[in-house]
Design a protein around this motif. Structure first.
Motif, PDB file in Angstrom:
ATOM      1  N   PHE A 169     -20.575  13.806   3.305  1.00  9.50           N
ATOM      2  CA  PHE A 169     -20.342  13.013   2.100  1.00  9.50           C
ATOM      3  C   PHE A 169     -19.843  13.927   0.987  1.00  9.50           C
ATOM      4  N   ASP A 170     -18.763  13.509   0.315  1.00  8.03           N
ATOM      5  CA  ASP A 170     -18.215  14.282  -0.788  1.00  8.03           C
ATOM      6  C   ASP A 170     -17.833  13.329  -1.919  1.00  8.03           C
ATOM      7  N   GLU A 171     -17.462  13.898  -3.056  1.00  5.63           N
ATOM      8  CA  GLU A 171     -17.049  13.140  -4.238  1.00  5.63           C
ATOM      9  C   GLU A 171     -18.160  12.218  -4.762  1.00  5.63           C
ATOM     10  N   LEU A 172     -19.384  12.731  -4.816  1.00  5.25           N
ATOM     11  CA  LEU A 172     -20.466  11.924  -5.379  1.00  5.25           C
ATOM     12  C   LEU A 172     -20.347  11.972  -6.897  1.00  5.25           C
ATOM     13  N   GLU A 173     -19.523  11.072  -7.429  1.00  2.03           N
ATOM     14  CA  GLU A 173     -19.226  11.046  -8.849  1.00  2.03           C
ATOM     15  C   GLU A 173     -19.487   9.648  -9.402  1.00  2.03           C
ATOM     16  N   LEU A 174     -19.569   9.580 -10.723  1.00  2.00           N
ATOM     17  CA  LEU A 174     -19.899   8.328 -11.402  1.00  2.00           C
ATOM     18  C   LEU A 174     -18.665   7.650 -11.956  1.00  2.00           C
ATOM     19  N   PHE A 175     -18.610   6.324 -11.832  1.00  3.76           N
ATOM     20  CA  PHE A 175     -17.612   5.529 -12.541  1.00  3.76           C
ATOM     21  C   PHE A 175     -18.180   5.209 -13.924  1.00  3.76           C
ATOM     22  N   TRP A 176     -17.321   5.323 -14.949  1.00  2.00           N
ATOM     23  CA  TRP A 176     -17.804   5.160 -16.319  1.00  2.00           C
ATOM     24  C   TRP A 176     -17.201   3.936 -17.004  1.00  2.00           C
ATOM     25  N   ASN A 177     -16.547   3.045 -16.230  1.00  2.19           N
ATOM     26  CA  ASN A 177     -15.827   1.917 -16.839  1.00  2.19           C
ATOM     27  C   ASN A 177     -16.736   1.068 -17.715  1.00  2.19           C
ATOM     28  N   LYS A 178     -17.930   0.756 -17.220  1.00  6.01           N
ATOM     29  CA  LYS A 178     -18.882  -0.058 -17.964  1.00  6.01           C
ATOM     30  C   LYS A 178     -20.269   0.535 -17.792  1.00  6.01           C
ATOM     31  N   ALA A 179     -21.137   0.264 -18.769  1.00  2.00           N
ATOM     32  CA  ALA A 179     -22.491   0.831 -18.716  1.00  2.00           C
ATOM     33  C   ALA A 179     -23.237   0.379 -17.474  1.00  2.00           C
ATOM     34  N   ASP A 180     -23.105  -0.925 -17.108  1.00  2.00           N
ATOM     35  CA  ASP A 180     -23.842  -1.406 -15.943  1.00  2.00           C
ATOM     36  C   ASP A 180     -23.275  -0.817 -14.657  1.00  2.00           C
ATOM     37  N   GLN A 181     -21.965  -0.533 -14.625  1.00  2.00           N
ATOM     38  CA  GLN A 181     -21.369   0.138 -13.468  1.00  2.00           C
ATOM     39  C   GLN A 181     -21.988   1.516 -13.289  1.00  2.00           C
ATOM     40  N   ARG A 182     -22.096   2.228 -14.386  1.00  8.84           N
ATOM     41  CA  ARG A 182     -22.634   3.585 -14.325  1.00  8.84           C
ATOM     42  C   ARG A 182     -24.075   3.570 -13.831  1.00  8.84           C
ATOM     43  N   GLU A 183     -24.877   2.655 -14.344  1.00 13.53           N
ATOM     44  CA  GLU A 183     -26.264   2.573 -13.899  1.00 13.53           C
ATOM     45  C   GLU A 183     -26.338   2.240 -12.420  1.00 13.53           C
ATOM     46  N   ARG A 184     -25.500   1.297 -11.994  1.00  9.06           N
ATOM     47  CA  ARG A 184     -25.485   0.931 -10.579  1.00  9.06           C
ATOM     48  C   ARG A 184     -25.118   2.130  -9.712  1.00  9.06           C
ATOM     49  N   ASP A 185     -24.079   2.892 -10.145  1.00  6.56           N
ATOM     50  CA  ASP A 185     -23.650   4.046  -9.361  1.00  6.56           C
ATOM     51  C   ASP A 185     -24.698   5.146  -9.348  1.00  6.56           C
ATOM     52  N   LEU A 186     -25.447   5.272 -10.439  1.00  5.29           N
ATOM     53  CA  LEU A 186     -26.544   6.242 -10.447  1.00  5.29           C
ATOM     54  C   LEU A 186     -27.545   5.946  -9.340  1.00  5.29           C
ATOM     55  N   PHE A 187     -27.896   4.668  -9.202  1.00  4.90           N
ATOM     56  CA  PHE A 187     -28.845   4.293  -8.155  1.00  4.90           C
ATOM     57  C   PHE A 187     -28.209   4.404  -6.772  1.00  4.90           C
ATOM     58  N   LEU A 188     -26.909   4.122  -6.672  1.00  4.45           N
ATOM     59  CA  LEU A 188     -26.212   4.294  -5.399  1.00  4.45           C
ATOM     60  C   LEU A 188     -26.269   5.753  -4.949  1.00  4.45           C
ATOM     61  N   ILE A 189     -25.979   6.671  -5.880  1.00  3.29           N
ATOM     62  CA  ILE A 189     -25.992   8.095  -5.528  1.00  3.29           C
ATOM     63  C   ILE A 189     -27.420   8.578  -5.277  1.00  3.29           C
ATOM     64  N   ARG A 190     -28.361   8.133  -6.114  1.00  5.21           N
ATOM     65  CA  ARG A 190     -29.754   8.517  -5.898  1.00  5.21           C
ATOM     66  C   ARG A 190     -30.212   8.129  -4.496  1.00  5.21           C
ATOM     67  N   ASP A 191     -29.916   6.892  -4.096  1.00  5.67           N
ATOM     68  CA  ASP A 191     -30.406   6.405  -2.811  1.00  5.67           C
ATOM     69  C   ASP A 191     -29.615   6.973  -1.639  1.00  5.67           C
ATOM     70  N   LEU A 192     -28.353   7.364  -1.883  1.00  7.43           N
ATOM     71  CA  LEU A 192     -27.617   8.064  -0.838  1.00  7.43           C
ATOM     72  C   LEU A 192     -28.253   9.429  -0.584  1.00  7.43           C
ATOM     73  N   LEU A 193     -28.567  10.159  -1.651  1.00  6.21           N
ATOM     74  CA  LEU A 193     -29.207  11.468  -1.495  1.00  6.21           C
ATOM     75  C   LEU A 193     -30.560  11.322  -0.804  1.00  6.21           C
ATOM     76  N   TYR A 194     -31.318  10.290  -1.177  1.00  5.36           N
ATOM     77  CA  TYR A 194     -32.591  10.017  -0.514  1.00  5.36           C
ATOM     78  C   TYR A 194     -32.366   9.777   0.980  1.00  5.36           C
ATOM     79  N   SER A 195     -31.380   8.973   1.317  1.00  4.51           N
ATOM     80  CA  SER A 195     -31.130   8.611   2.715  1.00  4.51           C
ATOM     81  C   SER A 195     -30.653   9.801   3.527  1.00  4.51           C
ATOM     82  N   VAL A 196     -29.838  10.662   2.918  1.00  2.59           N
ATOM     83  CA  VAL A 196     -29.403  11.885   3.598  1.00  2.59           C
ATOM     84  C   VAL A 196     -30.610  12.759   3.922  1.00  2.59           C
TER      85      VAL A 196
END
Length: 522
Positions: free
Chosen positions: A229-256
């Motif tokens: 997995f590479d490019e674990l970066e955040l989208f900043w278009n909207k605040a709710d997008q960013r929060e969602r992506d934070l949890f996406l990345i957090r849970d990806l790292l947990y799953s790895v």
């Protein structure tokens, strides 16, 4: 014999682009010139003992991941790379969230929506692994692999696209279909029968079945599998997008981490590796501090700084290796001293090596940026002159600031990143926190972006962020009045805690684009 400057393959800003271009042209400079960052045991990454790669933007995380992939491929292993930022689109992320449960967590008198994507990522990881494993790789228990393929819905699938593997509705469909697929080996069949009457939580129960039986499968040592997995970066278009992506990345790292500790505890034949930027980890830590502990324990940090005050730093070996590999591909003998042959002896009052170190922030990407700009400015020259270095300063400064902006975007909106730049443009090269606070308050009267930033941040918090990404550092003196000694503190020099009561200075590489005073030309 030396080659023309234009023939030197310093690389591309993005290592993926460098590898892509060299595959097309038949070049092997990337692999032949690769330098392992200081303090990293590559064998531990190859065997899955370390499965997180982290560091600041531009430090060479992707290059290390690609080099590891190349070594695994050479050994006969199967590898698959997933790019979080460009490989999983915004519409796909929206579909992931469709129907997703959430809970309200109260922090500091505020209700925060906390999403949970762990099941999604576990399904994603296991489906991708089972999709790729072939019979010729398996030494023992291929029948288990067949049963698990059927259970997760990748057995004889017509469409092998992995992008839909994360969608919540798709997972529920795969789970229900998997229970009816069969035939399974007896042990797995018995477990499936026990959960087939349930309506809730069958997705995680299927994952638990996979985690119990996959460790029993043995792959040939030279036929291993690695999911990257590479490019674990955040989208900043909207605040709710960013929060969602934070949890996406957090849970990806947990799953790895869960995968490697569950499956990798019995076998190094299957592994999952993730590369993540420091500024993203900084934000993820806010919503999942336990992940940072796993990254510390099972990760390697890419950091080219060494503590000795010596111009012959490891990062400069990258330049030497790139030039030597380019000379060999041009069928020329390697040059004994590339610095004397291809570069000016001095630049802006310093030895040229020291000038590069001062301006690169100990990031390979910044070195590539500078030298590639110089090469392309006068490609037919026999060497890079000081005049060329002088003429590319502004463009190099623009590119370096762009890297800083991308790092800040993990913490600030685009509007506020723009406001931070406005604070620094034409300000002072060296300043203290009170003067920056005054600057914010004055600019807020005229600049709506700065006014918005002032409503959510102080000069102190801006200083913390700018220091963390290396845009500013400390400048101060120590000693008694009779004998004062100048000191500097930078995060890339491993000075992680800024001294808030001391002066701060803008990094030299950024001063041109920020319209600040620069060193004398000669």
């Amino acid at each position: 014999m030396a080659i023309k400057v234009g023939e030197i393959k310093f690389g591309e800003i993005d290592a993926k682009n460098e590898v892509f271009e060299q595959k097309r042209t038949g070049s092997h400079v990337f692999k032949n010139s690769f330098q392992i960052p200081p303090g990293i045991d590559l064998y531990k990454i190859q065997t899955g003992a370390k499965y997180f790669i982290h560091g600041q933007k531009g430090c060479g995380k992707t290059a290390l991941l690609l080099y590891t992939k190349a070594l695994l491929d050479e050994e006969g292993a199967t590898t698959k790379t997933i790019l979080f930022k460009s490989g999983i689109t915004e519409p796909e992320r929206q579909r992931i969230a469709t129907g997703m449960g959430y809970e309200l967590v109260r922090q500091d008198d505020f209700n925060i929506v906390e999403y949970d994507y762990k099941i999604n990522w576990l399904w994603y990881i296991y489906r991708n692994i089972l999709r790729e494993i072939r019979q010729e790789q398996v030494f023992k228990n291929w029948d288990i692999i067949l049963s698990l393929k059927k259970l997760l819905g990748v057995h004889k699938e017509v469409n092998s696209s992995s992008l839909s593997d994360l969608a919540t509705k798709k997972i529920k469909g795969y789970a229900k279909a998997g229970l009816k697929a069969g035939p399974f080996i007896a042990e797995i069949g018995a477990e499936i029968e026990a959960i087939s009457e349930k309506d809730d939580s069958i997705e995680i129960e299927i994952i638990e079945i996979v985690e119990r039986y996959l460790p029993k499968v043995l792959l040939y040592p030279n036929k291993r599998f690695a999911l990257l997995f590479d490019e674990l970066e955040l989208f900043w278009n909207k605040a709710d997008q960013r929060e969602r992506d934070l949890f996406l990345i957090r849970d990806l790292l947990y799953s790895v981490s869960r995968f490697n500790q569950t499956i990798g505890a019995d076998s190094a034949a299957i592994m999952v590796i993730a590369s993540v930027r420091s500024e993203v980890l900084h934000e993820v830590n806010r919503v999942g501090p336990e992940i940072s502990r796993d990254v510390d324990d099972f990760g390697v940090k890419v950091n080219w700084n060494v503590t000795i005050e010596d111009e012959n730093q490891p990062i400069l070996k990258i330049v030497e290796a790139k030039i030597h590999a380019s000379e060999i591909e041009a069928e020329e003998l390697v040059t004994d001293d590339v610095w004397a042959t291809y570069f000016p002896p001095r630049a802006f009052g310093r030895n040229f090596k020291q000038y590069i170190l001062d301006n690169a922030m100990f990031k390979p990407r910044n070195i590539v940026n500078m030298l590639a700009l110089a090469r392309d400015h006068r490609p037919h020259d026999d060497s890079i002159s000081f005049d060329t270095i002088d003429q590319i300063q502004l463009e190099f400064s623009k590119r370096t600031w762009r890297e800083i902006e991308e790092e800040l975007s993990g913490e600030y909106s685009p509007e506020h990143v723009s406001a931070i730049k406005a604070l620094l443009v034409g300000f002072e090269t060296v300043f203290e926190i009170p003067s920056l606070q005054k600057r914010m308050e004055e600019l807020a009267k005229y600049n709506p972006k700065v006014k918005s930033l002032l409503g959510t941040a102080s000069a102190y918090s801006v200083i913390v962020s700018l220091y963390r990404v290396g845009a500013i550092g400390n400048k101060y003196q120590v000693g008694n009045p009779q004998r004062r000694e100048q000191r500097y503190g930078w995060i890339f020099r491993d000075n992680y805690d800024p001294l808030y009561d001391k002066s701060f200075m803008v990094h030299e590489s950024l001063r041109k684009v920020l319209q600040l005073s620069f060193r004398n030309r000669r």
